[in-house]
Design an enzyme around this catalytic site. Structure first.
Site: not given
Length: 286
Positions: A222, A226, A230
């Site tokens: 994760s 992440r 982004n």
């Protein structure tokens, strides 16, 4: 209409392609299109160069501030560096509940390094790649369209995965250091389900192990996705803005103002989750 779509598509693909280096069958080093089938063994040299360069910049800036530190009135640059250090140190004190001299320097390094890599996203997308293409065509006789350069290391999944793997290795190391090998194995096999009945507990071990391993692997997974997701999305919007021609600068400025929040926030989130994961690994209780 089709030609315009192909042109826009090729423009986007060009900006999303890393500069690659690999070893050919004859042992020589080849680049970019010659590495299309190299797979895992291709090095993204732009990601390596920019990430290492920004890491060196971080070390130089903080070393300079440390050398100039004295008991007198600090300058603006020193005050700024001290604010960053105090900000990170405060978060470490509030979040990390173990004892380690490594966590604060690690958190500072992660926050500033990831921030600097994210910050490259504010440079107009056509500026440095076009300059690299001009150098390639002028001095090396290359087609400028065959020269690639991605200047934001965190838009490369390999970079964010490498950072996350580093955090994962520290998590394993802290687990073994605090709990021992046997304690770590017990944590993986005797939780979250337990029973006072020995036979039932043995039956639960495979389920516990599966759940704990998934939870353990999900943390770095994760972290990597992440940060990558982004920054990659933000870079893609900048590329689309760059495709509109002369109007890109005002649009670039508007999106950049909003994207500054993403740049800082993602560096902060990566740092905080690293501290939290290492704090959990350092805890003697499950």
């Amino acid at each position: 209409m089709a030609a315009e779509e192909v042109t826009l598509t090729s423009h986007i693909q060009h900006h999303l392609t890393n500069a690659k280096m690999c070893v050919a069958d004859d042992g020589s080093f080849v680049f970019n299109k010659a590495c299309e089938n190299a797979g895992f063994w291709a090095w993204h040299i732009d990601t390596l160069a920019w990430s290492i360069g920004l890491g060196i910049l971080f070390l130089m800036l903080f070393r300079s501030a440390a050398k100039k530190a004295d008991t007198g009135v600090p300058g603006k640059f020193q005050c700024f560096i001290e604010m960053i250090v105090e900000f990170v140190a405060g978060n470490v004190r509030d979040t990390f509940h173990g004892k380690s001299k490594l966590i604060a320097p690690l958190a500072l390094t992660i926050f500033v390094w990831v921030f600097l890599m994210n910050l490259m996203d504010l440079i107009p997308v056509d500026f440095l790649p076009s300059f690299a293409g001009w150098i390639g065509s002028t001095f090396f006789g290359m087609d400028s369209h065959d020269v690639y350069m991605k200047i934001v290391p965190t838009t490369d999944i390999n970079m964010t995965a490498a950072l996350a793997i580093g955090v994962f290795m520290l998590m394993i190391g802290y687990n073994i250091r605090i709990k021992g090998v046997v304690g770590f194995i017990k944590e993986l096999t005797l939780h979250p389900f337990s029973s006072s009945n020995m036979f039932v507990q043995i039956l639960l071990i495979p389920f516990n192990f599966l759940l704990e391993v998934i939870a353990l692997i999900a943390k770095p997974f994760s972290l990597a996705l992440r940060l990558f997701g982004n920054l990659y999305a933000g870079e893609l919007i900048f590329i689309l803005i760059g495709a509109v021609g002369l109007m890109q600068l005002p649009l670039h400025f508007i999106w950049a103002v909003f994207h500054i929040l993403v740049i800082v926030l993602q560096a902060f989130v990566f740092m905080m989750l690293t501290i939290v994961y290492l704090s959990m690994a350092s805890s003697e209780s499950h």
